[in-house]
Design a protein around this motif. Structure first.
Motif, mmCIF file in Angstrom:
data_model
loop_
_atom_site.group_PDB
_atom_site.id
_atom_site.type_symbol
_atom_site.label_atom_id
_atom_site.label_comp_id
_atom_site.label_asym_id
_atom_site.label_seq_id
_atom_site.Cartn_x
_atom_site.Cartn_y
_atom_site.Cartn_z
ATOM 1 N N UNK A 39 -11.615 -9.475 13.216
ATOM 2 C CA UNK A 39 -11.287 -9.443 11.797
ATOM 3 C C UNK A 39 -10.318 -8.300 11.504
ATOM 4 N N UNK A 40 -10.622 -7.102 12.038
ATOM 5 C CA UNK A 40 -9.746 -5.961 11.795
ATOM 6 C C UNK A 40 -8.359 -6.156 12.366
ATOM 7 N N UNK A 41 -8.287 -6.738 13.563
ATOM 8 C CA UNK A 41 -6.983 -6.981 14.180
ATOM 9 C C UNK A 41 -6.159 -7.961 13.359
ATOM 10 N N UNK A 42 -6.800 -8.998 12.876
ATOM 11 C CA UNK A 42 -6.080 -9.976 12.067
ATOM 12 C C UNK A 42 -5.624 -9.375 10.740
ATOM 13 N N UNK A 43 -6.508 -8.586 10.126
ATOM 14 C CA UNK A 43 -6.148 -7.959 8.856
ATOM 15 C C UNK A 43 -4.942 -7.035 9.033
ATOM 16 N N UNK A 48 0.828 -5.944 8.228
ATOM 17 C CA UNK A 48 2.126 -5.492 8.722
ATOM 18 C C UNK A 48 3.176 -6.589 8.611
ATOM 19 N N UNK A 49 2.734 -7.836 8.747
ATOM 20 C CA UNK A 49 3.680 -8.939 8.584
ATOM 21 C C UNK A 49 4.281 -8.957 7.181
ATOM 22 N N UNK A 50 3.456 -8.614 6.208
ATOM 23 C CA UNK A 50 3.931 -8.558 4.831
ATOM 24 C C UNK A 50 4.611 -7.224 4.507
ATOM 25 N N UNK A 61 3.200 -4.424 4.076
ATOM 26 C CA UNK A 61 2.419 -3.709 3.069
ATOM 27 C C UNK A 61 1.778 -2.480 3.699
ATOM 28 N N UNK A 62 1.655 -1.443 2.903
ATOM 29 C CA UNK A 62 0.882 -0.286 3.317
ATOM 30 C C UNK A 62 -0.587 -0.526 2.974
ATOM 31 N N UNK A 63 -1.447 0.340 3.488
ATOM 32 C CA UNK A 63 -2.858 0.253 3.125
ATOM 33 C C UNK A 63 -3.034 0.477 1.630
ATOM 34 N N UNK A 64 -2.207 1.361 1.064
ATOM 35 C CA UNK A 64 -2.275 1.606 -0.383
ATOM 36 C C UNK A 64 -1.960 0.339 -1.179
ATOM 37 N N UNK A 65 -0.986 -0.419 -0.676
ATOM 38 C CA UNK A 65 -0.600 -1.657 -1.355
ATOM 39 C C UNK A 65 -1.744 -2.666 -1.349
ATOM 40 N N UNK A 66 -2.431 -2.801 -0.207
ATOM 41 C CA UNK A 66 -3.555 -3.735 -0.132
ATOM 42 C C UNK A 66 -4.675 -3.293 -1.067
ATOM 43 N N UNK A 67 -4.962 -1.990 -1.066
ATOM 44 C CA UNK A 67 -6.016 -1.472 -1.949
ATOM 45 C C UNK A 67 -5.683 -1.729 -3.415
ATOM 46 N N UNK A 68 -4.433 -1.516 -3.780
ATOM 47 C CA UNK A 68 -4.005 -1.744 -5.167
ATOM 48 C C UNK A 68 -4.128 -3.206 -5.556
ATOM 49 N N UNK A 69 -3.728 -4.089 -4.658
ATOM 50 C CA UNK A 69 -3.799 -5.522 -4.952
ATOM 51 C C UNK A 69 -5.255 -5.962 -5.109
ATOM 52 N N UNK A 103 -14.113 -12.010 0.901
ATOM 53 C CA UNK A 103 -13.570 -13.027 -0.011
ATOM 54 C C UNK A 103 -12.399 -12.460 -0.814
ATOM 55 N N UNK A 104 -12.500 -11.180 -1.177
ATOM 56 C CA UNK A 104 -11.424 -10.545 -1.939
ATOM 57 C C UNK A 104 -10.156 -10.425 -1.099
ATOM 58 N N UNK A 105 -10.309 -10.017 0.139
ATOM 59 C CA UNK A 105 -9.148 -9.916 1.031
ATOM 60 C C UNK A 105 -8.530 -11.284 1.282
ATOM 61 N N UNK A 106 -9.386 -12.278 1.429
ATOM 62 C CA UNK A 106 -8.882 -13.634 1.617
ATOM 63 C C UNK A 106 -8.052 -14.073 0.420
ATOM 64 N N UNK A 107 -8.481 -13.685 -0.780
ATOM 65 C CA UNK A 107 -7.743 -14.023 -1.997
ATOM 66 C C UNK A 107 -6.398 -13.309 -2.036
ATOM 67 N N UNK A 108 -6.395 -12.024 -1.664
ATOM 68 C CA UNK A 108 -5.155 -11.247 -1.670
ATOM 69 C C UNK A 108 -4.113 -11.865 -0.742
ATOM 70 N N UNK A 109 -4.541 -12.262 0.453
ATOM 71 C CA UNK A 109 -3.608 -12.792 1.438
ATOM 72 C C UNK A 109 -3.494 -14.315 1.402
ATOM 73 N N UNK A 110 -4.238 -14.932 0.467
ATOM 74 C CA UNK A 110 -4.208 -16.391 0.315
ATOM 75 C C UNK A 110 -4.536 -17.091 1.631
ATOM 76 N N UNK A 111 -5.656 -16.669 2.213
ATOM 77 C CA UNK A 111 -6.176 -17.272 3.418
ATOM 78 C C UNK A 111 -7.624 -17.655 3.183
ATOM 79 N N UNK A 112 -8.109 -18.684 3.843
ATOM 80 C CA UNK A 112 -9.544 -18.950 3.781
ATOM 81 C C UNK A 112 -10.305 -17.793 4.440
ATOM 82 N N UNK A 113 -11.445 -17.455 3.913
ATOM 83 C CA UNK A 113 -12.234 -16.370 4.516
ATOM 84 C C UNK A 113 -12.563 -16.679 5.972
ATOM 85 N N UNK A 114 -12.765 -17.970 6.273
ATOM 86 C CA UNK A 114 -13.097 -18.358 7.647
ATOM 87 C C UNK A 114 -11.965 -18.029 8.616
#
Length: 530
Positions: A11-15, A20-22, A24-32, A63-74
């Protein structure tokens, strides 16, 4: 939660890869996350721990991270190593670069902790016959390539000393040395014969110069007949005085032999100060190149003369090595490579701004290199005229298109070597609104149909010629006059329809893999019979 715990590393590796593909910094993900759900939004430090597998997100956070990146949680829990649909929207990469975003780095990060590496690296170097200086060179090269050969602090230091004057004559370098408080003394030592550590081949080494702290440069009178080399050596020592206060903690400047210049390279493993000496040597060399070839003036010179290195040698009285190395740093085009190789198999200098897969390991030629490289063709040739070549490389499922010019030369100790500079043409074709993939494929298919080399098809040649005019690199057009060649890093993986060393037997599958397949086949047969 047990599933999350078991798959925390995946999970961490994929996140991390997706972030990085987007770009985004960690700050950007936290803000979103905060914008969508402030109560469950993670802090920057918590996100970092999730990415490194040290923390497991709650179901709500997942679920929140999945929403941010528009991916299914699975998707985050899927243990597949491939990026799959995540490749959509990936930033364009040079065709020669390793696309690290097409798969996920799934190794446990704990194995790469600072303490773990501190103990493991010296043992690794000792077992593989790698000196600490060579390892430091690899680290420096990676650092350099990640920055596209741009080191503005060293550029500014050189400009402050030289005032961007171009070209500089030998007397100018002596005057600059005096300006920074250095004095010059001469000594006389002839080249001496030495042997290869691995092959026993006789070749020559020469101590060119050294720095005696706090303010004395010692130059070998053997260089008096080679002002281009005098200028470079004096420039490196000026750099040592300016950058390091002339404390003497850098290598003797030598030519030839396997040592490469450091007095600390006799033992394998990491000896005291080896990394410091390697870094200092690199800084002084980069400073010297920038002092002798100021960025703007040298870039204009290259454009006026279409990157003709022979013109640079004749008009600027500089060595090919300086001219080529500096060209990769000042060119507005970023996708360069540079090689300086000896026929004993030594790779003295390398820069891979395009990630080209090299037929060298541990700074020495591998046992079965592809002999179709321009470098090896020129090493074997008695012709000393520059050699231009268009090459198709097929490596790890990717086709790349390169153009290079290779020169045969002789170092200060009299050893023959070749110097090569080249570009990855894929990005240049892309910026011309051309279909780079179809151009590269058409050349590759023509080469394969002819057994490994063939003239570049007319339509592809037209597009390459247009790209060469935009880049203003004359030897790209020169390369089109010869057949294009299929090259690879190893003959054992030769992609030619008629391999260089004759028809090869099919490569055997690894023993354990074959045993695994036999077991599975037996189990399947039993299930069918049952």
């Amino acid at each position: 939660m047990s599933t999350l715990l078991r798959r925390a590393h995946f999970l961490g590796a994929k996140l991390r890869t997706l972030r990085k593909r987007h770009t985004w910094t960690l700050e950007e993900v936290s803000t979103r996350c905060s914008r969508l759900d402030p109560s469950n939004a993670p802090s920057v430090s918590y996100l970092s721990m999730i990415e490194t597998g040290k923390r497991v997100p709650s179901r709500a956070l997942l679920d929140l991270l999945a929403d941010v990146f528009q991916k299914p949680a699975a998707w985050f829990l899927d243990e597949s190593e491939t990026a799959g649909e995540a490749t959509t929207g990936a930033p364009a990469l040079g065709s020669g670069a390793s696309d690290v975003l097409t798969s996920f780095s799934l190794e446990p990060r704990a194995l790469f902790s600072e303490g773990q590496l501190e103990h493991a690296i010296p043992e690794l170097l000792s077992q593989t016959g790698t000196t600490g200086y060579q390892f430091a060179q690899l680290l420096i090269r990676t650092f350099q390539e990640a920055r596209h050969n741009s080191l503005p602090d060293l550029e500014r230091a050189a400009e402050a000393v030289g005032g961007k004057r171009f070209p500089l004559q030998t007397d100018d370098l002596f005057a600059l040395a005096d300006q920074v408080g250095l004095r010059i003394r001469w000594f006389d030592r002839s080249p001496f014969e030495t042997g290869s550590q691995e092959q026993g081949a006789a070749h020559h080494a020469l101590v060119r110069s050294f720095f005696d702290p706090p303010n004395t440069i010692y130059l070998n009178r053997q260089l008096e007949r080679a002002p281009a080399r005098v200028k470079y050596d004096v420039a490196t020592h000026i750099g040592h005085k300016v950058l390091h206060g002339g404390d003497g903690k850098r290598s003797f400047h030598t030519t030839g032999g396997w040592g490469g210049g450091s007095a600390l390279q006799d033992a394998y493993g990491i000896a005291s100060q080896e990394v410091l000496f390697a870094w200092r040597d690199f800084e002084c060399g980069f400073f010297a190149d920038a002092l002798l070839c100021p960025r703007t003036a040298y870039r204009d010179f290259l454009l006026r003369h279409e990157y003709d290195m022979q013109v640079g040698v004749e008009r600027l009285d500089l060595t090919l090595s300086v001219l080529m190395r500096r060209a990769t740093a000042v060119s507005p085009y970023q996708h360069w490579h540079y090689l300086d190789a000896y026929d004993e198999g030594q790779l003295r200098h390398v820069y891979r701004g395009n990630g080209i897969a090299l037929p060298w390991g541990n700074m020495r030629m591998v046992l079965n290199p592809c002999r179709q490289w321009a470098v090896f063709r020129v090493i074997r040739s008695a012709d000393r005229t520059p050699f231009a070549q268009i090459s198709i490389m097929e490596h790890e499922g990717r086709r790349s298109l390169y153009a290079c010019e290779t020169h045969q030369s002789q170092d200060a100790a009299g050893n023959r070597h070749v110097i090569c500079m080249g570009v990855d043409l894929g990005p240049a074709l892309q910026t011309q609104d051309g279909d780079a993939e179809s151009v590269i494929s058409s050349i590759a298919e023509a080469c394969h149909a002819a057994g490994g080399e063939a003239p570049v098809p007319d339509e592809a040649a037209d597009q390459l010629a247009r790209a060469a005019r935009v880049l203003n690199i004359g030897w790209v057009r020169h390369g089109l006059r010869r057949p294009a060649n299929v090259i690879c890093a190893r003959n054992s993986h030769c992609p030619r329809s008629a391999p260089c060393q004759g028809n090869r037997a099919p490569q055997p599958r690894p023993l354990l893999e074959r045993v695994r397949e036999e077991i599975l086949s037996e189990v399947h047969a039993q299930q069918v019979d049952g």
